[in-house]
Design an enzyme around this catalytic site. Sequence first.
Site, PDB file in Angstrom:
ATOM      1  N   LYS A  22       0.839  -1.208   0.000  1.00 20.34           N
ATOM      2  CA  LYS A  22       0.000   0.000   0.000  1.00 20.34           C
ATOM      3  C   LYS A  22       0.869   1.251   0.000  1.00 20.34           C
ATOM      4  O   LYS A  22       0.616   2.193  -0.745  1.00 20.34           O
ATOM      5  CB  LYS A  22      -0.898  -0.030   1.246  1.00 20.34           C
ATOM      6  CG  LYS A  22      -1.502   1.303   1.613  1.00 20.34           C
ATOM      7  CD  LYS A  22      -2.290   1.236   2.902  1.00 20.34           C
ATOM      8  CE  LYS A  22      -1.531   1.567   4.162  1.00 20.34           C
ATOM      9  NZ  LYS A  22      -1.216   2.979   4.361  1.00 20.34           N
ATOM     10  N   ASN A  23       1.903   1.247   0.840  1.00 19.90           N
ATOM     11  CA  ASN A  23       2.715   2.460   0.976  1.00 19.90           C
ATOM     12  C   ASN A  23       3.632   2.718  -0.218  1.00 19.90           C
ATOM     13  O   ASN A  23       4.320   3.738  -0.273  1.00 19.90           O
ATOM     14  CB  ASN A  23       3.524   2.427   2.280  1.00 19.90           C
ATOM     15  CG  ASN A  23       2.632   2.676   3.483  1.00 19.90           C
ATOM     16  OD1 ASN A  23       1.441   2.980   3.329  1.00 19.90           O
ATOM     17  ND2 ASN A  23       3.196   2.557   4.676  1.00 19.90           N
ATOM     18  N   ARG A  95      -4.025  10.320   5.532  1.00 20.99           N
ATOM     19  CA  ARG A  95      -2.996  11.363   5.538  1.00 20.99           C
ATOM     20  C   ARG A  95      -2.138  11.347   4.273  1.00 20.99           C
ATOM     21  O   ARG A  95      -1.593  12.356   3.866  1.00 20.99           O
ATOM     22  CB  ARG A  95      -2.076  11.152   6.732  1.00 20.99           C
ATOM     23  CG  ARG A  95      -2.555  11.700   8.027  1.00 20.99           C
ATOM     24  CD  ARG A  95      -1.516  11.410   9.087  1.00 20.99           C
ATOM     25  NE  ARG A  95      -0.180  11.743   8.592  1.00 20.99           N
ATOM     26  CZ  ARG A  95       0.375  12.938   8.667  1.00 20.99           C
ATOM     27  NH1 ARG A  95      -0.258  13.912   9.239  1.00 20.99           N
ATOM     28  NH2 ARG A  95       1.585  13.144   8.173  1.00 20.99           N
ATOM     29  N   CYS A 119      -3.705  12.577  14.259  1.00 20.32           N
ATOM     30  CA  CYS A 119      -4.299  11.257  14.065  1.00 20.32           C
ATOM     31  C   CYS A 119      -4.033  10.466  15.327  1.00 20.32           C
ATOM     32  O   CYS A 119      -3.311  10.929  16.204  1.00 20.32           O
ATOM     33  CB  CYS A 119      -3.755  10.579  12.827  1.00 20.32           C
ATOM     34  SG  CYS A 119      -2.073  10.055  13.007  1.00 20.32           S
ATOM     35  N   ARG A 124       1.837  14.073  13.985  1.00 21.91           N
ATOM     36  CA  ARG A 124       2.206  13.875  12.577  1.00 21.91           C
ATOM     37  C   ARG A 124       2.105  15.152  11.739  1.00 21.91           C
ATOM     38  O   ARG A 124       1.286  15.252  10.826  1.00 21.91           O
ATOM     39  CB  ARG A 124       1.360  12.763  11.950  1.00 21.91           C
ATOM     40  CG  ARG A 124       1.647  11.448  12.594  1.00 21.91           C
ATOM     41  CD  ARG A 124       0.851  10.344  11.974  1.00 21.91           C
ATOM     42  NE  ARG A 124       1.512   9.719  10.837  1.00 21.91           N
ATOM     43  CZ  ARG A 124       1.046   8.652  10.225  1.00 21.91           C
ATOM     44  NH1 ARG A 124      -0.077   8.111  10.606  1.00 21.91           N
ATOM     45  NH2 ARG A 124       1.693   8.145   9.210  1.00 21.91           N
ATOM     46  N   ASP A 315       5.675   0.320  11.915  1.00 18.17           N
ATOM     47  CA  ASP A 315       4.428  -0.306  11.472  1.00 18.17           C
ATOM     48  C   ASP A 315       4.330  -1.783  11.872  1.00 18.17           C
ATOM     49  O   ASP A 315       3.302  -2.418  11.626  1.00 18.17           O
ATOM     50  CB  ASP A 315       4.270  -0.175   9.941  1.00 18.17           C
ATOM     51  CG  ASP A 315       3.837   1.235   9.543  1.00 18.17           C
ATOM     52  OD1 ASP A 315       3.559   2.056  10.432  1.00 18.17           O
ATOM     53  OD2 ASP A 315       3.778   1.508   8.328  1.00 18.17           O
ATOM     54  N   ILE A 337       9.541   6.539  16.678  1.00 18.42           N
ATOM     55  CA  ILE A 337       9.059   7.303  15.509  1.00 18.42           C
ATOM     56  C   ILE A 337       7.813   8.125  15.836  1.00 18.42           C
ATOM     57  O   ILE A 337       7.744   9.302  15.507  1.00 18.42           O
ATOM     58  CB  ILE A 337       8.757   6.363  14.306  1.00 18.42           C
ATOM     59  CG1 ILE A 337       9.945   5.418  14.028  1.00 18.42           C
ATOM     60  CG2 ILE A 337       8.399   7.173  13.059  1.00 18.42           C
ATOM     61  CD1 ILE A 337      11.218   6.053  13.513  1.00 18.42           C
ATOM     62  N   ARG A 407      -8.160  -0.477   5.738  1.00 19.18           N
ATOM     63  CA  ARG A 407      -7.388   0.555   5.033  1.00 19.18           C
ATOM     64  C   ARG A 407      -6.121  -0.031   4.407  1.00 19.18           C
ATOM     65  O   ARG A 407      -5.634   0.494   3.402  1.00 19.18           O
ATOM     66  CB  ARG A 407      -6.964   1.660   6.007  1.00 19.18           C
ATOM     67  CG  ARG A 407      -8.058   2.609   6.397  1.00 19.18           C
ATOM     68  CD  ARG A 407      -7.476   3.761   7.175  1.00 19.18           C
ATOM     69  NE  ARG A 407      -6.236   4.198   6.571  1.00 19.18           N
ATOM     70  CZ  ARG A 407      -5.194   4.705   7.224  1.00 19.18           C
ATOM     71  NH1 ARG A 407      -5.254   4.874   8.519  1.00 19.18           N
ATOM     72  NH2 ARG A 407      -4.117   5.063   6.579  1.00 19.18           N
TER      73      ARG A 407
END
Length: 431
Positions: A22-23, A95, A119, A124, A315, A337, A407
């Site tokens: 996805k990213n 985002r 979020c 962020r 993640d 992070i 998502r």
Amino acid sequence: MDKFLITGGTPLHGTVAISGAKNSALPAMAASLLTADQITLHNVPMVRDIVTMGKLLAYMGASVSTRDFPASEYAFQAHTISDAVAPYELVKTMRASILTLGPTLARTGIARVSLPGGCAIGARPIDLHLTALEKMGAEIVTSHGYIEARTPTSGRLHGARIAFEKITVTGTENILMAAALADGETILENAAREPEVTDLVELLRKMGAKVTGDETSTLCIQGVEALHGAEHTVIPDRIEAGTFLIAGAITNGDVTVTHCEPRHLTALLNKLREAGVSVEPVGDGPGPRALRVRGVRKLLAADMTTEEYPGFATDMQAQYMALATQAEGSSSITETIFENRYLHASEMIRMGAHISIDGRTAVVRGPAELSGTTVQASDLRASAGLVLAALVASGETTIERVYHIDRGYERIVEKLSGLGANMSRVHAPAI
Ligand code: UD1
């Protein structure tokens, strides 16, 4: 709102194919705004964020088409950008919509993007994206909740030497895309080295961009006047692959994860081995590769700190925490992070986990006997952590608000059920 029902305790067995990242697909889709020609993408995952980005591109005037259903191949073509705006309704749910800022500005000279706001996992901000664009000559005003950016009256953005104060993945991607169409050379220091950034560089190169330094923290982009169409296959999703590897390990199962890129999973594989889990590559030669994970009767505690790539991915933190609840001893997890990424911990505690949190560090004591209850998903990766905890909990767990997981995970219920998990989705009518 849909829910998942999971009855834990079944070791997972079998083979699961990993979808496209996805990213990686999201910035690749945004890159289609850089050219009037067609961009064809293969291996696009069927997840909600992709639908949202497709809607955003269509809103801006691009055509979005696909030949098959369920689709993994898409064509995007932005002949012109009729409306250089990313509206609040789309940005608030994702985002990554901010990724349209750099390419739209560079192509049309103007872009309006709704401020993404906070979020669940922290503030962020996008200040680093904006400062970098200003260095390239953009004039930026923020009003009525929107960022409005314009190129200088003299014309295009110009190349600049930019050193990010902090490593930012979408910031690096935004500036890469803007710089590809800027006048002159941009040097981007302290750039993100994530595989998704490298994948974007590869696509941009196919489109005619001149970029060097990928896989290092200094990117050098020689701007060109126009880019052209290209065809590209999105890399495998390393976070989905990692989630299924932990699913195999936590249930003491035997799972082969195919269509993944083991090279992108080094930090996780090292940590799993430290925890006593056996993970081995299957087969050899080029092309899609596979990893086989086999559980152990006794998992060992291992400390972990999230870092930018090639470090352990933030993640994967929630999923690793689920594993740590089953390991013997005390695992210290440090999140460097994002400042508020332990929302899943309180839900795991409700399932019986022993977790204490002090600032950015969580200490997990295991093994804990988890038991099913009703829990709430709070963000995409936290939901994956809860699914993993539920797979090993006794009795039934109900996970609410699973729109978060939709998502970013393609057909997760079908994929886990295919490995023997006792899991179903309940389509709950909105009240
Ligand atoms: C991307 C990923 C997300 C992942 C994250 C970190 C996408 C679509 N999302 O998010 O899944 O969790 O990288 O690997 O690829 N920051 C600032 N100012 C900025 C930008 C970032 O202070 O202008 C801070 C953030 O608050 C955070 C850190 O930098 O603390 C890293 O954020 P960043 O890499 O930008 O995350 P995203 O690109 O949003």
